[in-house]
Design a protein around this motif. Structure first.
Motif, PDB file in Angstrom:
ATOM      1  N   GLN A   1       0.836  -1.195   0.000  1.00 48.44           N
ATOM      2  CA  GLN A   1       0.000   0.000   0.000  1.00 48.44           C
ATOM      3  C   GLN A   1       0.869   1.243   0.000  1.00 48.44           C
ATOM      4  O   GLN A   1       2.037   1.209   0.410  1.00 48.44           O
ATOM      5  CB  GLN A   1      -0.918  -0.003   1.208  1.00 48.44           C
ATOM      6  CG  GLN A   1      -1.966  -1.103   1.178  1.00 48.44           C
ATOM      7  CD  GLN A   1      -2.982  -0.962   2.290  1.00 48.44           C
ATOM      8  OE1 GLN A   1      -2.672  -0.442   3.365  1.00 48.44           O
ATOM      9  NE2 GLN A   1      -4.200  -1.425   2.045  1.00 48.44           N
TER      10      GLN A   1
ATOM     11  N   PRO B   1       1.914   5.172  -5.472  1.00 49.66           N
ATOM     12  CA  PRO B   1       1.391   4.407  -6.618  1.00 49.66           C
ATOM     13  C   PRO B   1       2.228   4.600  -7.880  1.00 49.66           C
ATOM     14  O   PRO B   1       2.370   3.655  -8.672  1.00 49.66           O
ATOM     15  CB  PRO B   1      -0.020   4.975  -6.787  1.00 49.66           C
ATOM     16  CG  PRO B   1      -0.406   5.404  -5.406  1.00 49.66           C
ATOM     17  CD  PRO B   1       0.862   5.946  -4.796  1.00 49.66           C
TER      18      PRO B   1
ATOM     19  N   SER C   1      -0.498   0.140  -4.236  1.00 45.13           N
ATOM     20  CA  SER C   1      -1.904   0.513  -4.332  1.00 45.13           C
ATOM     21  C   SER C   1      -2.169   1.764  -3.502  1.00 45.13           C
ATOM     22  O   SER C   1      -1.511   2.014  -2.488  1.00 45.13           O
ATOM     23  CB  SER C   1      -2.786  -0.633  -3.859  1.00 45.13           C
ATOM     24  OG  SER C   1      -2.566  -0.878  -2.477  1.00 45.13           O
TER      25      SER C   1
END
Length: 123
Positions: free
Chosen positions: A13, A88, A122
């Motif tokens: 993440q 990201p 992500s």
């Protein structure tokens, strides 16, 4: 001939950290400048970081400066890329490479390449 194998990629993440490793075989990498590049889908391979023969000098791409750290352990014939505060836009296949130059930014200066490891960040 130098063979390079990257590992440590994965799905994380935003804000997380990952450490990539590049294990070399065939020859000692102690007289090779080592680098990391990355390639996102549909883009050209981009310089990420480089380290000199003995690790005393490093270069970084502007987009990773302050977040990524390249290092090497010549005794283990291994190069590392510590990636912190991942975004990201760091999503890409990451490649390790070896150069006969002491240290280099240019892709054309690298003679040996690994197969790459996927990093996906992500949001």
């Amino acid at each position: 001939q130098v063979q390079l194998v990257e590992s440590g990629g994965g799905l994380v993440q935003a804000g997380d950290s990952l450490r990539l490793s590049c294990a070399a075989s065939g020859r000692t990498i102690s007289t090779y400048g080592m680098g990391w590049f990355r390639q996102a889908l549909g883009t050209e391979r981009e310089f990420v970081a480089a380290v000199s023969w003995r690790g005393g000098q490093t270069y970084y791409g502007d987009s990773v400066k302050g977040r990524f750290t390249i290092s090497r352990d010549n005794a283990k014939n291994t190069v590392y890329l510590q990636m912190n505060s991942l975004k990201p836009e760091d999503t890409a296949v990451y490649y390790c490479a070896a150069s006969l130059a002491v240290i280099a930014r240019e892709r054309s200066s690298y003679h040996y390449w690994g197969q790459g490891t996927q990093v996906t960040v992500s949001s």
